[in-house]
Each structure stands twice: as structure tokens, then as C-alpha cells.
Write a protein that holds these residues in place. Structure first.
Motif, PDB file in Angstrom:
ATOM      1  N   ARG A 191      66.683  75.949 -16.911  1.00  0.00           N
ATOM      2  CA  ARG A 191      65.542  76.586 -16.247  1.00  0.00           C
ATOM      3  C   ARG A 191      65.967  77.166 -14.904  1.00  0.00           C
ATOM      4  N   PRO A 217      55.292  80.411  -8.408  1.00  0.00           N
ATOM      5  CA  PRO A 217      54.619  79.736  -9.527  1.00  0.00           C
ATOM      6  C   PRO A 217      55.595  79.272 -10.614  1.00  0.00           C
ATOM      7  N   LEU A 218      56.692  79.985 -10.786  1.00  0.00           N
ATOM      8  CA  LEU A 218      57.666  79.599 -11.800  1.00  0.00           C
ATOM      9  C   LEU A 218      58.443  78.352 -11.400  1.00  0.00           C
ATOM     10  N   ALA A 219      58.579  78.115 -10.105  1.00  0.00           N
ATOM     11  CA  ALA A 219      59.350  76.968  -9.625  1.00  0.00           C
ATOM     12  C   ALA A 219      58.645  75.649  -9.930  1.00  0.00           C
ATOM     13  N   GLY A 220      57.340  75.649  -9.989  1.00  0.00           N
ATOM     14  CA  GLY A 220      56.601  74.437 -10.313  1.00  0.00           C
ATOM     15  C   GLY A 220      56.214  73.645  -9.083  1.00  0.00           C
ATOM     16  N   ARG A 221      55.477  72.572  -9.321  1.00  0.00           N
ATOM     17  CA  ARG A 221      54.932  71.780  -8.216  1.00  0.00           C
ATOM     18  C   ARG A 221      55.978  70.986  -7.455  1.00  0.00           C
ATOM     19  N   ARG A 252      62.563  68.638  -5.065  1.00  0.00           N
ATOM     20  CA  ARG A 252      63.862  68.732  -5.745  1.00  0.00           C
ATOM     21  C   ARG A 252      64.893  69.376  -4.832  1.00  0.00           C
ATOM     22  N   ALA A 268      59.102  71.581  -6.798  1.00  0.00           N
ATOM     23  CA  ALA A 268      60.280  72.328  -6.366  1.00  0.00           C
ATOM     24  C   ALA A 268      60.749  71.955  -4.955  1.00  0.00           C
ATOM     25  N   THR A 300      66.715  71.221 -17.173  1.00  0.00           N
ATOM     26  CA  THR A 300      66.509  71.569 -15.766  1.00  0.00           C
ATOM     27  C   THR A 300      67.525  72.606 -15.305  1.00  0.00           C
TER      28      THR A 300
END
Length: 68
Positions: A7, A51-55, A60, A57, A4
């Protein structure tokens, strides 16, 4: 460093590259409105990074402590 954190570091580096690269391209557009250029630069970076951060995000980000 876990997956994590790795990333996150890579996404931050990508953001820096995108914003920095668009800054140098902005100097070529001499007569282009400054505010419009800023809007396009940061808007494009946002569109590319969401889109790179993800669902998960937003969840988090809310989970961060004040110290973080």
C-alpha cells in the motif's frame, strides 16, 4: 512484501504520478504565477493523498526508526 508495504509503494507511486502529471499541465499555463502553481499542485496532491493514508498515518510515521 506485505500489505502495508504494498500500500505504501502504491501511494508513493500515485504521488509521483500526480505531481508529475501536474508538472506537464503547468507548462500549458504560461502566464500563471509560478509560486501559485506550485502551491496548487502540492496542495491538490496533499488533499488527494490524506484520505488515502488512513486514520493511523501520523502515528505510523512517528513510529519509524531513524534508520528507516
Amino acid at each position: 512484501m506485505n500489505a502495508t508495504a504494498t500500500r505504501g509503494a502504491l501511494l508513493a507511486a500515485l504521488a509521483c504520478v500526480l505531481v508529475g502529471g501536474s508538472f506537464t499541465a503547468n507548462s500549458v499555463l504560461g502566464a500563471y504565477p509560478y509560486a501559485g502553481g506550485q502551491f496548487l499542485r502540492y496542495g491538490l496532491a496533499c488533499v488527494l493523498l490524506f484520505p488515502l493514508a488512513g486514520r493511523g498515518a501520523p502515528a505510523r510515521l512517528r513510529a519509524l526508526t531513524p534508520r528507516q
